[in-house]
Design an enzyme around this catalytic site. Structure first.
Site, short mmCIF file in Angstrom:
data_model
loop_
_atom_site.label_atom_id
_atom_site.label_comp_id
_atom_site.label_asym_id
_atom_site.label_seq_id
_atom_site.Cartn_x
_atom_site.Cartn_y
_atom_site.Cartn_z
N GLU A 151 0.67 -1.03 0.02
CA GLU A 151 0.10 -0.43 -0.12
C GLU A 151 0.73 1.45 -0.01
O GLU A 151 0.41 1.98 -1.02
CB GLU A 151 -1.13 0.04 1.43
CG GLU A 151 -1.81 -1.12 1.18
CD GLU A 151 -1.62 -2.24 1.40
OE1 GLU A 151 -0.59 -2.16 2.01
OE2 GLU A 151 -2.63 -3.02 0.65
N HIS A 207 -11.56 -5.67 8.67
CA HIS A 207 -12.22 -5.26 7.16
C HIS A 207 -13.37 -4.72 6.65
O HIS A 207 -14.57 -4.88 6.63
CB HIS A 207 -13.19 -6.54 7.04
CG HIS A 207 -12.15 -7.76 6.11
ND1 HIS A 207 -11.15 -8.95 7.11
CD2 HIS A 207 -11.01 -7.79 4.77
CE1 HIS A 207 -9.81 -9.06 6.35
NE2 HIS A 207 -10.28 -9.06 5.11
#
Lengths: 358, 389
Positions: free
Chosen positions: A93, A163
């Site tokens: 990322e 999540h």
């Protein structure tokens, strides 16, 4: 649920504030627009198609976007625009966002996908220290305005710790970037196009719960919804409710229940969190005298705190009750305890009632 | 030993029956030497020999534990589909040899830290089936008290540090643990496990540099199952030779489907790490399931590939062939063992299903250390306002 919101939006007349919110940009005529029933990921997909089509120097990249992405938001892009413009990145990322900043600095539109907002933290340094400050520290010689970072955020029912997070508050603390969160497919398409074309770096959080759940009539043409303009999606007189993203559907349910008890609620979708539309919220609170903010993120230090403090400054004498915040609890996002953690309709309804009866 | 078996068979004398635990009464530690399937490929070090010291007991143990792991994962698959397990579930079947081979040469003082594909590692570290299923189903008797779920298994008394969701984040943690071990002179090492997808994370290289700089006893184990979720390794990595990625750190490439190769490599790595600092082990392995239960696993690889690996390289089949060829058991005995394992797993599931969910008050526990009394607010003013215990 979202189609309910859609219907409200269509009928709504601009409320009494100078900024007021308009549903659709004036570049299109409302009469002859063709609409299609789409869910959230399809609307976002359409927006990305249009963005890449209208600007040949725009790129979409991230983990697994090539085949369409884990939520199918990027379906068909690689086939249509080629692997040089729509490509997969390795699992890094920080590297992805840094790379996007560089690409944007060369005058391109880089649309970066971070697979889940929970994974955005390795890139936090790049966003805060590089993207947000680039224009400022180079004296406007360089900028990465073409950068848009898209990430699915929010609870999904069983996402657990990694999540389901809502990290918008971290980014709202960074001058130099914009934070945008749509509530429905129609909004998402317009807001995403605006974000991509905005000359500032934008972090765009998409409520993942709504990817399939929300279905709405979405115009097929190219349209943009202005940033930093909040929208009153439901008018009322007794209390103002402010929220964004998927939480609005929950809040709307609470408003409907409150109405049965004779409480008239005004519901505002903030849409852009940074910089946020203070005027619309202020005008509404001056009318109702009460404010309730709701978000999934933990209450301490959540963006509700900023809204509360600002409104207090501006509307102190008009407030009839303390500002209420119905938010996630101050714990890590839990796994089995999710139903207890979430700011549910009943919690909001209770808070509406206790605020109104203060 | 083989001779005595032959004699007993020819005389018609019945063989010793398996005990209730499926283990033969004879705790036979007759040494056996087994050749690994492939030679090791080394980077900046001399590879260990292909001949692995083992024993009949170990061979049978390997078979039994791997069959148990396999059965556990398949059962978890069914439970997930029955919606008893919610959230995310990443299954390890196909990769059992890595967990087993590693456990064979380390102690409970050696630490293991891994990512989210951790059910079998937990079992290998001494966890019970009941704890596994209870945790998967979110019950309070789970190893993390039902608060972690599939991705967050931990076992402190066996130095198993879990169970991490964020890809690559566990590797610097592992190096920190290794530092602590070196500091107290425990003669213990840390195995920091990660996958081929995580191998491209920047923090891995930071961890490697630190470990090499300070000679930490950290062993970085790359479980290369060739797919980072749906991305094949060659599409994500310029150099898919993960054992070489350490550059100045030695590495070894191991056939991860051969439990004995894994065992040999881990033994070698432990000795190396205690003397010379970090080393990378690349385990060439394969997972049969998709990345998680939401992934069918067939959109980015062909079914032929999956079944090909299952036929040619399945770790349990390999051990089974060795057991049979060394005459340690008959086909029937192994089948009986598998039946017992199935029953054991089913019993554990039934018991776990009966276990209750954690108390709602557990939502607030362990956010901070007990006794700090921080308040947590929810719906405004009076509704949910708890002092975090």
């Amino acid at each position: 649920m979202a189609s309910l919101l859609g219907r409200f939006c269509r009928k709504l007349v601009v409320p009494g504030s100078a900024h007021g919110a308009r549903m659709v940009s004036t570049t299109s005529s409302c009469g002859s627009e063709t609409v299609k029933s789409l869910n959230l990921y399809s609307a976002i997909n359409q927006a990305l198609h249009i963005a890449l089509e209208t600007d040949p120097r725009s790129y979409v990249f991230g983990e697994d976007v090539g085949f369409g992405g884990v939520f199918r938001c990027t379906t068909g892009l690689a086939e249509r625009f080629g692997k040089n413009r729509v490509f997969n990145t390795p699992l890094c990322e920080q590297g992805i966002v840094g790379f996007g900043i560089g690409l944007a600095a060369m005058g391109n539109r880089a649309v970066v996908e971070i697979q889940f907002a929970d994974y955005i933290y390795p890139a936090f340094d790049q966003i805060v220290n590089e993207a947000a400050k680039f224009r400022y520290r180079s004296g406007n010689q360089f900028n990465c305005g073409g950068l848009t970072i898209r990430a699915p955020y929010g609870a999904v029912g069983h996402g657990g710790h990694y999540h389901s997070q809502s990290p918008e508050a971290f980014f709202c603390h960074v001058p130099g970037i914009k934070v945008v969160i749509p509530r429905s497919p129609r909004e998402a398409k317009g807001l995403l196009l605006s974000s991509i074309r905005d000359p500032n770096p934008v972090v765009f959080f998409e409520p993942k719960w709504l990817y399939r759940q929300a279905v709405e009539e979405v115009p097929e043409h190219d349209y943009m919804i202005p940033l930093s303009e909040a929208e009153v999606i439901r008018e009322g007189n007794d209390i103002t409710l402010v929220g964004w993203g998927a939480q609005l559907t929950v809040m709307e349910q609470a408003c409907l229940d409150a109405e049965k008890e004779g409480i008239s609620c005004e519901l505002i979708d903030l849409k852009t969190l940074l910089p946020w539309d203070k005027e619309t919220v202020e005008a509404s609170v001056k009318k109702t005298g009460r404010l309730l903010i709701s978000h999934e993120a933990p209450v301490t230090g959540g963006f509700g705190a900023e809204i509360s403090a600002t409104i207090l400054e501006r509307c102190f004498l008009k407030l009839e009750a303390p500002v209420s915040r119905v938010c996630g609890l101050d714990t890590p996002f839990p796994l089995v305890f999710e139903p207890f953690y979430m700011p549910t309709k009943n919690k909001i309804l209770d808070a509406i009632k206790s605020t109104v009866n203060y | 030993m083989a001779l005595s078996r032959l004699t007993s068979r020819s005389n018609g004398i019945s063989r010793p029956l398996s005990t209730a635990f499926g283990r033969f009464i004879s705790t036979d530690t007759t040494p056996i030497t087994i050749e690994t399937s492939l030679p090791f490929t080394a980077h900046l070090c001399d590879p260990p020999s292909r001949s692995v010291e083992s024993s009949t007991q170990e061979l049978l143990d390997f078979f039994r534990t791997m069959a148990l792991m396999r059965r556990m994962e398949i059962a978890a698959d069914s439970l997930y589909k029955a919606k008893l397990i919610r959230g995310f579930c990443h299954l390890y079947d196909g990769q059992e040899a890595v967990a087993i081979g590693m456990e064979a040469v380390i102690t409970k003082k050696d630490a293991i830290i891994t990512a989210y594909r951790d059910h079998c590692i937990f079992l290998g570290r001494g966890g019970s089936l009941y704890e596994v299923f209870a945790e998967l189903m979110g019950r309070q008797d789970g190893c993390s008290k039902g608060k972690g779920g599939s991705m967050h298994f931990y076992k402190k008394d066996s130095s198993f540090y879990g169970g991490h969701g964020i890809v690559g984040a566990q590797v610097p943690l592992g190096c920190g643990i290794a530092f602590a071990q070196k500091y107290v002179k425990e003669e213990a090492v840390t195995f920091a496990m990660y996958g081929d997808g995580a191998a491209n994370q920047g923090q891995l290289f930071e961890a490697l540099n630190i470990s090499a700089l300070w000679d930490l006893p950290s062993i970085l184990v790359c479980e290369n199952n060739h797919y980072g979720m749906g991305t094949a390794e060659w599409r994500a990595a310029k150099s898919p030779s993960y054992y070489k990625r350490g550059d100045y750190v030695p590495g070894l490439k191991v056939d991860g489907m051969d439990a004995f190769a894994v065992k040999q490599a881990c033994k070698f790595a432990k000795e190396h790490a205690l003397k010379n600092g970090p080393i990378i082990l690349e385990m060439d392995t394969y997972r049969y399931h998709g990345h998680s239960m939401s992934d069918p696993g067939s959109t980015y690889r062909t079914r032929d590939e999956i079944s090909g690996v299952r036929q040619e390289r399945d770790p349990i089949e390999r051990i089974k062939k060795l057991v049979l060829s060394h005459d340690l058991a008959t086909e029937k005995e192994l089948k009986d063992m598998e039946k017992e394992i199935r029953k054991e797993v089913d019993d554990a599931i039934a018991k776990a299903k009966d276990c209750s969910m954690p108390e709602p008050s557990e939502l607030f526990t362990n956010v901070y250390v007990k006794g700090f009394g921080t308040k947590s607010f929810g719906a405004d003013r009076k509704e949910v306002k708890a002092a975090l215990p």
